[in-house]
Scaffold this active site. Sequence first.
Site, PDB file in Angstrom:
ATOM      1  N   HIS A 213      -1.633  53.891 -80.290  1.00 27.18           N
ATOM      2  CA  HIS A 213      -1.633  52.785 -79.475  1.00 27.18           C
ATOM      3  C   HIS A 213      -2.717  51.992 -79.983  1.00 27.18           C
ATOM      4  O   HIS A 213      -3.578  51.656 -79.097  1.00 27.18           O
ATOM      5  CB  HIS A 213      -1.672  53.198 -78.225  1.00 27.18           C
ATOM      6  CG  HIS A 213      -1.296  51.934 -77.042  1.00 27.18           C
ATOM      7  ND1 HIS A 213      -1.114  50.630 -77.525  1.00 27.18           N
ATOM      8  CD2 HIS A 213      -0.922  51.977 -75.899  1.00 27.18           C
ATOM      9  CE1 HIS A 213      -0.839  49.803 -76.424  1.00 27.18           C
ATOM     10  NE2 HIS A 213      -0.905  50.737 -75.374  1.00 27.18           N
ATOM     11  N   GLU A 311       1.160  49.645 -83.718  1.00 28.86           N
ATOM     12  CA  GLU A 311       1.306  51.021 -83.258  1.00 28.86           C
ATOM     13  C   GLU A 311       2.182  51.603 -84.223  1.00 28.86           C
ATOM     14  O   GLU A 311       3.306  51.597 -84.591  1.00 28.86           O
ATOM     15  CB  GLU A 311       1.539  51.305 -81.944  1.00 28.86           C
ATOM     16  CG  GLU A 311       0.868  50.396 -80.775  1.00 28.86           C
ATOM     17  CD  GLU A 311       1.523  50.451 -79.406  1.00 28.86           C
ATOM     18  OE1 GLU A 311       1.774  51.650 -79.096  1.00 28.86           O
ATOM     19  OE2 GLU A 311       1.390  49.565 -78.546  1.00 28.86           O
TER      20      GLU A 311
HETATM   21  O1  TA6 Z   1       2.805  50.429 -76.438  1.00 35.59           O
HETATM   22  C1  TA6 Z   1       3.373  49.322 -75.589  1.00 35.59           C
HETATM   23  C2  TA6 Z   1       3.034  49.716 -74.213  1.00 35.59           C
HETATM   24  O2  TA6 Z   1       3.764  50.692 -74.078  1.00 35.59           O
HETATM   25  C3  TA6 Z   1       3.722  48.483 -73.408  1.00 35.59           C
HETATM   26  O3  TA6 Z   1       5.002  48.701 -72.891  1.00 35.59           O
HETATM   27  C4  TA6 Z   1       2.736  48.399 -72.197  1.00 35.59           C
HETATM   28  O4  TA6 Z   1       2.969  48.802 -71.073  1.00 35.59           O
HETATM   29  C5  TA6 Z   1       1.305  48.826 -72.772  1.00 35.59           C
HETATM   30  O5  TA6 Z   1       1.630  49.861 -73.829  1.00 35.59           O
HETATM   31  C6  TA6 Z   1       0.452  49.522 -72.037  1.00 35.59           C
HETATM   32  O6  TA6 Z   1      -0.694  49.663 -72.674  1.00 35.59           O
HETATM   33  P1  TA6 Z   1      -2.201  50.438 -71.841  1.00 35.59           P
HETATM   34  O7  TA6 Z   1      -3.090  50.507 -73.262  1.00 35.59           O
HETATM   35  O8  TA6 Z   1      -2.367  49.100 -70.987  1.00 35.59           O
HETATM   36  O9  TA6 Z   1      -1.640  51.717 -71.290  1.00 35.59           O
END
Ligand code: TA6
Length: 337
Positions: A213, A311
């Site tokens: 991510h 990602e």
């Molecule tokens: O990767 C995208 C995602 O899944 C979004 O849907 C959003 O919820 C985000 O990640 C949240 O990321 P975080 O790092 O705050 O947990």
Amino acid sequence: MLKSFLLATARHPRTPTRQRRATLSRTATGARVLRAVRVQAAANVSELQTKFGIPDAVSFTEGRGGLPTVVLKHACGSSAEVVLFGGCVTSWKQSSGDEVLYIRPDAKFDGSKPISGGIPHCFPQFGPGEMQQHGFARNLEWEVSSTSADPNPDNPDPEVQLVLTQNDYTKAMWPHNFVVAYTVRLHGEELHTDMRVMNMNSSEAFSFNGALHTYFEVADINTAKVNGLKGLTYLDKTVDAENPAKKVEDRDAVSFSGPVDSVYLGSSGHVSLDVGTGAAVSIDSTNWSDAVVWSPWTSMEECYKEFCCVENAQFEPVSLGPGETWKASTHMKVVDL
Ligand code: TA6
């Protein structure tokens, strides 16, 4: 030089930080708990340094919040930092000293929640799903299994391999025996990662999905662009993440003028992020089947202009039989435009 105790630690799972703290707090005051955690972190770091440190290439330190952190340094001047809590790469700097990744201002470095920034893991679930949003790998402490500055002694690539395996906490959510081995390497100024997921169950298959991510710093989200997604079908999660709209990307470059939360299916293995400074991050991957682009926009008023996530993802679940391994890798580099 290779320093390794291979996957021996897989057989000795550690208690997650939160659980360790809970145990301690039953027997000590708040201040004593904090001191105990700090002393333990310091002991861990010096033990790790002795076991796995490689002069001028790989070192161990108490990073932000005192979290044990691996620092990789390449002779060309580039560097990377990997926090064992979450197995999270929190810094990747070019030899100029320029940081490529982004840490959100609300990020916590105290083990109370996953680190919001850098390259957190989503495993064994990308989410939404049955367990916590992005799985448990980003809120557990990973073990160091090896370090290396091979293979070319004249121009060594510093690397660390971390492993994560099951414990009572993971089994409560996902009743499987597994090993995830994650290697982070500097190749000159490039950042390379390899991830292997192994099914250690004696007879049962399991399935997982996940992502790296990655948070990248951009000059201004209004001028950032992601290339390499044209023609792909994507799931637009901005309105209803549980029932995303299916669309086809018709833009040469994805730009941002509102919230973006898109899962691109069947990515070609190459995407690049124009960060708006005259440079782009080029991301090449093998076996990560999909790509995700995310900007929270004004729901994170304080910082949304400063970053976006691009990602490498495995959105479609992978099924692994006992003894089977899934592997994926990424090579990221900064290029001038
Ligand atoms: O990767 C995208 C995602 O899944 C979004 O849907 C959003 O919820 C985000 O990640 C949240 O990321 P975080 O790092 O705050 O947990």
